[in-house]
Design an enzyme around this catalytic site. Structure first.
Site, PDB file in Angstrom:
ATOM      1  N   ASN A   9       0.873  -1.170   0.000  1.00  0.00           N
ATOM      2  CA  ASN A   9       0.000   0.000   0.000  1.00  0.00           C
ATOM      3  C   ASN A   9       0.907   1.216   0.000  1.00  0.00           C
ATOM      4  OD1 ASN A   9      -1.790   2.085   0.464  1.00  0.00           O
ATOM      5  ND2 ASN A   9      -2.824   1.103   2.184  1.00  0.00           N
ATOM      6  N   ARG A  90      -2.700  -1.973  -3.438  1.00  0.00           N
ATOM      7  CA  ARG A  90      -3.875  -1.129  -3.266  1.00  0.00           C
ATOM      8  C   ARG A  90      -3.776   0.044  -4.232  1.00  0.00           C
ATOM      9  NH1 ARG A  90      -5.069   3.605   0.962  1.00  0.00           N
ATOM     10  NH2 ARG A  90      -7.295   3.862   0.538  1.00  0.00           N
ATOM     11  N   HIS A 179     -12.692   3.081   0.049  1.00  0.00           N
ATOM     12  CA  HIS A 179     -12.579   2.103   1.140  1.00  0.00           C
ATOM     13  C   HIS A 179     -13.200   0.760   0.757  1.00  0.00           C
ATOM     14  CE1 HIS A 179     -12.445   5.720   4.116  1.00  0.00           C
ATOM     15  NE2 HIS A 179     -11.210   5.324   3.810  1.00  0.00           N
ATOM     16  N   HIS A 207     -16.948   2.738   8.196  1.00  0.00           N
ATOM     17  CA  HIS A 207     -15.490   2.679   8.253  1.00  0.00           C
ATOM     18  C   HIS A 207     -15.022   4.044   8.756  1.00  0.00           C
ATOM     19  CE1 HIS A 207     -11.380   1.617   6.601  1.00  0.00           C
ATOM     20  NE2 HIS A 207     -11.282   2.938   6.733  1.00  0.00           N
ATOM     21  N   GLY A 209     -12.039   5.649   9.955  1.00  0.00           N
ATOM     22  CA  GLY A 209     -10.642   5.999  10.133  1.00  0.00           C
ATOM     23  C   GLY A 209     -10.490   7.508  10.053  1.00  0.00           C
ATOM     24  N   ASN A 210      -9.256   7.974   9.838  1.00  0.00           N
ATOM     25  CA  ASN A 210      -9.052   9.404   9.622  1.00  0.00           C
ATOM     26  C   ASN A 210      -9.840   9.852   8.395  1.00  0.00           C
ATOM     27  OD1 ASN A 210      -7.693  11.922  10.355  1.00  0.00           O
ATOM     28  ND2 ASN A 210      -6.611  11.678   8.418  1.00  0.00           N
ATOM     29  N   GLY A 211      -9.861   8.992   7.369  1.00  0.00           N
ATOM     30  CA  GLY A 211     -10.831   9.107   6.294  1.00  0.00           C
ATOM     31  C   GLY A 211     -11.985   8.189   6.654  1.00  0.00           C
ATOM     32  N   ARG A 240     -11.049  16.275   6.738  1.00  0.00           N
ATOM     33  CA  ARG A 240     -11.905  16.580   5.589  1.00  0.00           C
ATOM     34  C   ARG A 240     -13.294  16.982   6.058  1.00  0.00           C
ATOM     35  NH1 ARG A 240     -10.511  10.899   2.871  1.00  0.00           N
ATOM     36  NH2 ARG A 240      -8.265  11.188   2.589  1.00  0.00           N
ATOM     37  N   ARG A 283      -9.001  10.727  20.347  1.00  0.00           N
ATOM     38  CA  ARG A 283      -8.526  10.701  21.725  1.00  0.00           C
ATOM     39  C   ARG A 283      -8.266  12.112  22.230  1.00  0.00           C
ATOM     40  NH1 ARG A 283      -4.031   6.269  20.236  1.00  0.00           N
ATOM     41  NH2 ARG A 283      -3.996   7.715  18.464  1.00  0.00           N
ATOM     42  N   GLU A 332     -13.519   0.959  15.722  1.00  0.00           N
ATOM     43  CA  GLU A 332     -13.070  -0.146  16.554  1.00  0.00           C
ATOM     44  C   GLU A 332     -12.724   0.285  17.978  1.00  0.00           C
ATOM     45  OE1 GLU A 332      -9.844  -2.091  14.483  1.00  0.00           O
ATOM     46  OE2 GLU A 332     -10.953  -2.034  12.589  1.00  0.00           O
ATOM     47  N   GLU A 383      -7.842  -4.950   5.501  1.00  0.00           N
ATOM     48  CA  GLU A 383      -7.768  -4.629   4.081  1.00  0.00           C
ATOM     49  C   GLU A 383      -6.665  -5.404   3.377  1.00  0.00           C
ATOM     50  OE1 GLU A 383      -8.723  -0.182   3.328  1.00  0.00           O
ATOM     51  OE2 GLU A 383      -8.035  -0.282   5.413  1.00  0.00           O
TER      52      GLU A 383
END
Length: 399
Positions: A9, A90, A179, A207, A209-211, A240, A283, A332, A383
């Site tokens: 990736n 990827r 994703h 999903h 994540g940061n994205g 974003r 966090r 998660e 992934e």
């Protein structure tokens, strides 16, 4: 035939890699090279001899792939091309051309390059990694697995934007979704956990994540997804904006005198949680809320409000929902996000058990109460394993 796949990736300044057995799912080694092109690179490799951490220059992706091979040689496991079935890559944007994985040849490379106009931040570094790896492993099949291909099943009414049709066709403007490897893996895994065939299951997958993206899956096929032409549309993300009135762009050009590049940077790199609260990591957001920061509180509320909005919309599209699934970073690890984003949806059969939901989830976990109409799950994404599996399936079909 070997079932081992080296998954790569490649990002603009990083290469994430993993050696997997695509049949058993076993991870044999994993690693990450960061700060490629900077004076000092950060390198982590974890294999049978434990974890190795290095700091040294990595001038480009070619040098990055060479460094990875050196790490395997020095710290294991030994990476003999004869023991590999394929190298899986990827690739973020496959456009309308690639509805599934593709064995990479010069023509596919050229197509990925042409599609860079739709993903200028992602496809070029993906391609750098592909070219370097093809030179390092010239006799192995290389397979491109596209983030967009899982969403190739979207219906025209879902992927079509209401702009001039000729302009849209000429410039490839439509919803593509992203994703896809994560959503594909979680779709399959959720069906297994429910004891059903994927063709019989309707799920909503977040999903986070940061994205971040959310997808409605009917019978194993993506039917709605939040990201669009680019990964900017949809949910609030780390940096974003997600959904925004397009006229905001024109307003900033006319009133603030901002250029296209400045607005692009604003919406992609200085918005989302970072723009609202000054931090992109959940966090840090929770710490700020605990300290009484009202901007952080609002940021979390906006984030969960947008997520709940999509859950409700996708429920309407699916008609029947068997499961709502959280995956990736916040999905998660953040029990507050999971709870707040579903609170108030009890009339839809969606509930979260506060005890089951508590804390981080490193394994597949049901967080809804017994007897709930809709099962709510946390399913850690994988992934890399999905890419390995799709690479093996692709070369088997080509054989």
């Amino acid at each position: 035939m070997s079932s081992k796949v080296l998954v790569i990736n490649s990002g603009s300044s990083s290469i994430k890699y993993q050696l997997l057995d695509g049949v058993s799912g076993e991870s044999l080694a994993t690693g990450l090279l960061e700060r490629i092109g900077q004076p000092v690179g950060a390198i982590k490799h974890e294999g049978p001899q434990g974890k190795t951490v290095l700091e040294q220059p990595v001038v480009d992706h070619e040098a990055g792939i060479a460094t990875i091979l050196e790490l395997f040689a020095a710290h294991g496991p030994q990476l003999d091309p004869k023991d590999l079935a394929a190298v899986g890559h990827r690739v973020v944007q496959g456009g309308a051309r690639f509805s599934g994985p593709a064995v990479i040849d010069d023509e596919v490379e050229s197509a990925i390059e042409e599609l860079s106009t739709l993903a200028p931040l992602h496809n070029p570094p993906n391609l750098d990694g592909i070219r370097a790896a093809r030179r390092a492993f010239p006799d192995l099949p290389h397979v491109a697995v596209f983030d967009t291909s899982f969403h190739a099943t979207l219906a025209p009414e879902s992927y079509t934007y209401a702009i001039d049709r000729d302009v849209a066709r000429e410039h490839g403007i439509r919803r593509y979704g992203f994703h896809g490897t994560s959503h594909a893996y979680v779709t399959q895994r959720t069906a297994e956990l429910l004891g059903k065939d994927p063709a019989d299951v309707n799920v909503i997958i977040a999903h986070l994540g940061n994205g971040a993206s959310i997808t409605a899956v009917r019978g194993g096929r993506s039917v709605e997804t939040s990201m669009g032409l680019t990964p900017l549309e949809g949910l609030v993300m780390g940096t974003r904006s997600g959904d925004i009135d397009p006229a905001v762009i024109f307003h900033l050009q006319r009133v603030a005198g901002m250029s296209t590049d400045e607005i692009d940077a604003l919406l992609n790199r200085r918005s989302g949680m970072l723009g609202l609260a000054g931090a992109s990591d959940m966090r840090d957001i929770h710490d700020a809320i605990a300290a009484g920061d009202q901007d952080a509180r609002l940021a979390l509320d906006v984030y969960c409000h947008r997520l709940k909005h999509y859950v409700g919309a996708y429920y309407a599209h699916l008609g029947r929902v068997d499961a709502v699934v959280f995956t990736a970073g916040a999905g998660e690890n953040d029990d507050v996000v999971r709870e707040l984003s579903l609170t108030g949806l009890e009339r839809l059969g969606i509930q979260v058990d506060p005890v089951r939901n508590e804390g981080r989830k490193k394994t597949d976990t049901v967080i809804s109460p017994d007897g709930a109409e809709v099962t709510v799950l946390v399913v850690p994404t994988n992934e890399e394993l999905e890419i390995a599996r799709e690479a093996l399936a692709t070369i088997a079909r080509e054989a």
